[in-house]
Enzyme design. Sequence first.
Site, PDB file in Angstrom:
ATOM      1  N   ASN A  27       8.151  -5.558  -9.331  1.00  0.00           N
ATOM      2  CA  ASN A  27       9.396  -5.040  -8.731  1.00  0.00           C
ATOM      3  C   ASN A  27       9.086  -4.075  -7.594  1.00  0.00           C
ATOM      4  O   ASN A  27       9.762  -4.078  -6.565  1.00  0.00           O
ATOM      5  CB  ASN A  27      10.260  -4.355  -9.794  1.00  0.00           C
ATOM      6  CG  ASN A  27      11.033  -5.359 -10.615  1.00  0.00           C
ATOM      7  OD1 ASN A  27      12.022  -5.923 -10.141  1.00  0.00           O
ATOM      8  ND2 ASN A  27      10.570  -5.638 -11.823  1.00  0.00           N
ATOM      9  N   MET A  96       7.391   3.223 -18.568  1.00  0.00           N
ATOM     10  CA  MET A  96       7.493   3.101 -20.026  1.00  0.00           C
ATOM     11  C   MET A  96       7.571   4.436 -20.761  1.00  0.00           C
ATOM     12  O   MET A  96       7.072   4.574 -21.874  1.00  0.00           O
ATOM     13  CB  MET A  96       6.306   2.279 -20.555  1.00  0.00           C
ATOM     14  CG  MET A  96       6.186   0.896 -19.944  1.00  0.00           C
ATOM     15  SD  MET A  96       7.676  -0.088 -20.152  1.00  0.00           S
ATOM     16  CE  MET A  96       7.452  -0.617 -21.846  1.00  0.00           C
ATOM     17  N   LEU A  98      10.330   7.885 -21.656  1.00  0.00           N
ATOM     18  CA  LEU A  98      11.664   8.470 -21.507  1.00  0.00           C
ATOM     19  C   LEU A  98      11.546   9.784 -20.742  1.00  0.00           C
ATOM     20  O   LEU A  98      10.620  10.563 -20.971  1.00  0.00           O
ATOM     21  CB  LEU A  98      12.259   8.759 -22.886  1.00  0.00           C
ATOM     22  CG  LEU A  98      12.972   7.620 -23.615  1.00  0.00           C
ATOM     23  CD1 LEU A  98      13.570   8.141 -24.915  1.00  0.00           C
ATOM     24  CD2 LEU A  98      14.049   6.972 -22.754  1.00  0.00           C
ATOM     25  N   HIS A 115      16.397  -3.521 -16.244  1.00  0.00           N
ATOM     26  CA  HIS A 115      16.059  -3.954 -17.606  1.00  0.00           C
ATOM     27  C   HIS A 115      16.251  -5.472 -17.708  1.00  0.00           C
ATOM     28  O   HIS A 115      17.264  -5.995 -17.235  1.00  0.00           O
ATOM     29  CB  HIS A 115      16.969  -3.227 -18.611  1.00  0.00           C
ATOM     30  CG  HIS A 115      16.621  -3.558 -20.018  1.00  0.00           C
ATOM     31  ND1 HIS A 115      15.511  -3.020 -20.643  1.00  0.00           N
ATOM     32  CD2 HIS A 115      17.191  -4.398 -20.909  1.00  0.00           C
ATOM     33  CE1 HIS A 115      15.436  -3.510 -21.872  1.00  0.00           C
ATOM     34  NE2 HIS A 115      16.449  -4.346 -22.055  1.00  0.00           N
TER      35      HIS A 115
HETATM   36  C1  GRF Z   1      10.519  -5.648 -15.602  1.00  0.00           C
HETATM   37  O1  GRF Z   1      10.796  -6.819 -16.318  1.00  0.00           O
HETATM   38  C2  GRF Z   1      11.618  -4.651 -15.772  1.00  0.00           C
HETATM   39  O2  GRF Z   1      12.858  -5.226 -16.014  1.00  0.00           O
HETATM   40  C3  GRF Z   1      11.191  -3.873 -16.985  1.00  0.00           C
HETATM   41  O3  GRF Z   1       9.786  -3.802 -16.895  1.00  0.00           O
HETATM   42  C4  GRF Z   1       9.308  -4.916 -16.161  1.00  0.00           C
HETATM   43  C5  GRF Z   1       8.423  -4.358 -15.080  1.00  0.00           C
HETATM   44  O4  GRF Z   1       7.730  -5.362 -14.412  1.00  0.00           O
HETATM   45  N1  GRF Z   1      11.809  -2.581 -17.029  1.00  0.00           N
HETATM   46  P1  GRF Z   1       6.905  -5.014 -13.101  1.00  0.00           P
HETATM   47  O5  GRF Z   1       5.926  -3.914 -13.474  1.00  0.00           O
HETATM   48  O6  GRF Z   1       7.864  -4.607 -12.050  1.00  0.00           O
HETATM   49  O7  GRF Z   1       6.178  -6.288 -12.769  1.00  0.00           O
END
Ligand code: GRF
Length: 193
Positions: A27, A96, A98, A115
């Site tokens: 992302n 990962m 909070l 998410h």
């Molecule tokens: C994604 O699927 C996002 O929705 C979730 O964690 C994953 C992160 O993937 N929160 P990346 O590290 O961006 O490849």
Amino acid sequence: MFSNACISVTRILIMAIAVFVSGTGTNLQAMIDDVDIDIEMVITNRNAKFVSALRRCENAGISWISYLNNMENLEKYTTETFEEKNVELIVLAGFMKLLSPAYVKRWEGKIINIHPSLLPSFKGAHAIEQAFEYGVKYTGVTVHYVDEGMDTGSIIAQQTVKVAKRDTVETLEKKIHKVEHKLYPKVIKDLLK
Ligand code: GRF
């Protein structure tokens, strides 16, 4: 003949974001690839050598900082830096941990997360697997504001993904990521407008 004509220059104001990551960073890559998104810095809570997202920063010339699970220092440093650098939006992308209630309150309305399910279904770390095992016909992606809970903040955008009969967890995951990589940059740009 010399002309003293006044040239009007349109100034495009690109507002900066900070991105929090813990893992692969696909992302993050989608944001890096979007020329209209300006990433001020990337922050991780993990040991840098295990966070491949940081290699993406190095390739793109974006500065990053690692906080080795010390969330107190991470929150203190980022608050000071973001205030100084006028960071407009804190974007969690596979982060990962909070964030503390005090931090969430300080940056209320300015922290977003993505998410891989249609919230409020399948919160937590294994959303894609859980939705697949449950046998849902549709799942999807949610972008939401971050509050004190886990994946509980108010929803900004959602997009559905159909689960095909021949899908496996792996193919479903690929479909979801493809949607994420389009939806997240779009939402970020909409929020910064
Ligand atoms: C994604 O699927 C996002 O929705 C979730 O964690 C994953 C992160 O993937 N929160 P990346 O590290 O961006 O490849």
